[in-house]
Design a protein around this motif. Sequence first.
Motif, PDB file in Angstrom:
ATOM      1  N   UNK A  81       0.642  -1.082   0.055  1.00  0.00           N
ATOM      2  CA  UNK A  81       0.110  -0.062   0.066  1.00  0.00           C
ATOM      3  C   UNK A  81       0.897   1.029   0.036  1.00  0.00           C
ATOM      4  N   UNK A  82       0.312   2.056  -1.046  1.00  0.00           N
ATOM      5  CA  UNK A  82       1.160   3.585  -0.890  1.00  0.00           C
ATOM      6  C   UNK A  82       0.264   4.569  -0.542  1.00  0.00           C
ATOM      7  N   UNK A  83       0.586   5.840   0.031  1.00  0.00           N
ATOM      8  CA  UNK A  83      -0.490   6.713   0.432  1.00  0.00           C
ATOM      9  C   UNK A  83       0.261   8.128   0.716  1.00  0.00           C
ATOM     10  N   UNK A  84      -0.307   9.009   0.085  1.00  0.00           N
ATOM     11  CA  UNK A  84       0.169  10.457   0.395  1.00  0.00           C
ATOM     12  C   UNK A  84      -1.233  11.310   0.607  1.00  0.00           C
ATOM     13  N   UNK A  85      -1.189  12.003   1.868  1.00  0.00           N
ATOM     14  CA  UNK A  85      -2.358  12.641   2.458  1.00  0.00           C
ATOM     15  C   UNK A  85      -1.701  14.201   2.759  1.00  0.00           C
TER      16      UNK A  85
ATOM     17  N   UNK B 197       1.462  17.164   6.232  1.00  0.00           N
ATOM     18  CA  UNK B 197       1.478  16.172   5.125  1.00  0.00           C
ATOM     19  C   UNK B 197       2.049  14.717   5.541  1.00  0.00           C
ATOM     20  N   UNK B 198       1.614  13.805   4.970  1.00  0.00           N
ATOM     21  CA  UNK B 198       1.781  12.347   5.640  1.00  0.00           C
ATOM     22  C   UNK B 198       1.940  11.552   4.385  1.00  0.00           C
TER      23      UNK B 198
ATOM     24  N   UNK C  73       9.794  12.513   1.738  1.00  0.00           N
ATOM     25  CA  UNK C  73       9.146  12.022   0.421  1.00  0.00           C
ATOM     26  C   UNK C  73       7.763  12.487   0.246  1.00  0.00           C
ATOM     27  N   UNK C  74       7.752  13.226  -1.078  1.00  0.00           N
ATOM     28  CA  UNK C  74       6.630  13.912  -1.449  1.00  0.00           C
ATOM     29  C   UNK C  74       6.145  14.902  -0.195  1.00  0.00           C
ATOM     30  N   UNK C  75       7.028  15.442   0.446  1.00  0.00           N
ATOM     31  CA  UNK C  75       6.789  16.421   1.465  1.00  0.00           C
ATOM     32  C   UNK C  75       6.299  16.081   2.634  1.00  0.00           C
ATOM     33  N   UNK C  76       6.500  14.722   2.720  1.00  0.00           N
ATOM     34  CA  UNK C  76       6.053  13.919   4.280  1.00  0.00           C
ATOM     35  C   UNK C  76       6.670  14.455   5.234  1.00  0.00           C
TER      36      UNK C  76
END
Length: 807
Positions: free
Chosen positions: A557-561, A586-587, A630-633
């Motif tokens: 599972x991959x997730x960007x919130x 950001x998560x 990663x992706x502004x996490x």
Amino acid sequence: MRVILFLICIHFLFQDLTAQNQYSGQVIDSESEKPLAFVNVIIPGSHQGTTTDIDGKFSLYSNDSIDSIQFSYVGYKQLKVATPDLLNDPVIEMDQVDFKLAEVEILPGVNPAHRLIELAVKNKDLNNPEKSTEFSYESYNKLVFTGSFDSTVTSKKDSLHLLDSNTREAYETLQKMHLFMMESVSKRDHIPPDLSKEVVVASRVSGLEHPSFSLIGTQLQSFSFYSNYISLFGSNYLSPISKGSINKYLFVLEDTLYDGADTIFTIRFQPRKGKNFDGMYGQLQINTNTYAIQSVKAEPVDQEDVYLKVQQKYEFIEGKQWFPVQLNTDIVFKNIDIDEFDVVGIGRSYIRNIDLSSKLTKREIGNTVLSVDPKAGYQDSAYWAINRSSPLDKKEEETYRLVDSVGKEVNMDRYLKVTETLVRGNIPLGPIDFPLNRLLDYNDYEGARLGLGVESNDRLVRNFRIGGYGAYGTKDKAWKYGGYGLWTPESKNHFRLRFGYAQEVIESGGTQFTDDRYPTLSNEGLKKLYVSRMDQIATYHFDFSLNTMRDFRLSFIGNRQDRQFTNDYLFLDASEGVISPIDQFNHTSAAIDLRYSYKEKYAEMFGRRFPVESKYPILRFRYTKGLKNLLDGDFGYDRLDLKFDHSILWRNIGVSSIRLQGGMINGNIPLTLQYRTEGTYSSGLLLATEYSFETVRPNEFYSDRYFNVFFRHNFKSLLFKTEEFDPQIAILASYGIGELTQTLGQHQNVDFKTLERGLIETGLAINNIYKLDNTAFGVAGFYRLGYYSDPDWKENILVKLSLVLAF
């Protein structure tokens, strides 16, 4: 000389054959005209004879001429028929007598029926083909639904003109045809102890071309009576051939019959007085050849909405193994009454081509125990002529003719396709489906969630769906929406890929596993009603999953919130050396999810793969990695979640269920990413749920490492039961412990507790006090113990309404 010797041989052979007298016929019930299985057919003055088969047919052979034949059957008047009369009319009618096996006094000494049952129990693993040998076989199955009129109607055939027009028309129609019928041919392979695969290779259903219903006709009753529990139409009953059964059942030796070197004992059985369990009554025939079941007929003692009767016949195959060869199931739906007649189901299965070896390997059998061959619905009349156990009668032929014509006219296959889609949870409209779960939902944060979703189906692109939805919460007064794609190519490892985007809300402190299913008929799903704290998110997500081995399913599972708190909560972040209060972040995360279900079985029906209940535990494991930068996490962390579920069916005392659940997090993260103790106590409607703390408020406790134990034992109706009142009693116990290793001061504007001292809760549920359709209502009481209890004991008591689905 050779000619003389040949003639002499022919003479003696002819003499021997002609000396063998054969008497054949069929035994039926004089009132219903239905065949009677396992009637003892005896030569008078001896115990020599045979029994009728499952269709009431018999053939009796004797070297000597016989003047008469005696017929005896439990619950029927004994009958003696002269052989000349039998030759003139081979159909024998037997009359019922009022019969109930009364409690008898067993005098000092050994009850001979008990000795025989104990020997049968001792040898049951030897005689149970599913335990003792590999095998393969073919089965021809026929299931007919028809109408059965009350005897007050059928006994006045000369006065049928006095009936109202609807009843008379229904009676006349049902004399010509059945309501519905289906046939199937299946092939099964088995390797002990529990590897099995049955595939329907041919199917014919009146009015339909689609073979989806075919599995129904093969699963009406257990394959044999050797298991501790016998499954009849989805319910379990204690077998008379189970360890300790003589303490539960009353057995009486009724008859003895000699068959060559073997003896067949006929034994009646029924539950003993004062013994409260899910039992049956009926008749067993035990053969002294390894003390195996030769035949059995049985019906449950308590039958409310559906009346059931089953029969099984066994044969000794290849001189090695007793094996069921015929199975009958009779069903009467008591709560369905159409024009003065009851709807009756008549199921027949004939097992043949039995081979005491499997034609498939363990790998080929796999874990799909029931399925339908895609070509099953396309077998021609020549195939059926060869594979039917007997030709169709005129009534059955007329059923196919008329129902098929109606089916084509109204396109019943189209309606079946709609049914399949509804089973999947969708309302179909051409190439578009409307998911039912998008229409209405409820939780304490959103209130009533009203929405609409659409997605493509296989009529547009096979095995690929694309969809979207919108929803509005009446309490949070916010819109949510999203879009997604789903690819499920046909593959042996059941690969699936999902991806999408959503503007949504997500439970604060929730724990999820991929495709986490609530147990069958469980009320665990009610927990979501009490979710009162959520975060707003804008999320991109994807996951793919597949079966890596027989019992493992792996998901990635991959997730960007983009995540925002919806209350006054602030998290004081000190990760950069400066304390920064934040109310959004950001998560970015990635997770590996593993589901292990040892020897779990599946059935494929209506285009879906359904899990079959397993007697082994199910283990869930998930590792999540928070990816900072990663992706502004904003946060990096490690999270490990575990869940263990197991249910045990205890003979005579009910069902125990246990859940072990725990997790730990390493990392400095907001409270909404931590663990929330699932509590379901609020000021609104109080409903009991499974696997939750009933006396705990939804956001009372938070942890970053915890361990919970939930235990429930359901005695069902075993403790108390009357004809009018059938409560089901369950005891419950829950324990939770945890801690929050972070500094509590980092979490501002929120009140909560931690669980270092341990939380203890007990409960008692009395279910099924009142039943309405398929829902049983009851009451449950809970009490909080230990350090987190209230000093005033009355404040620790909580009473809730219990709801149990009771199909």
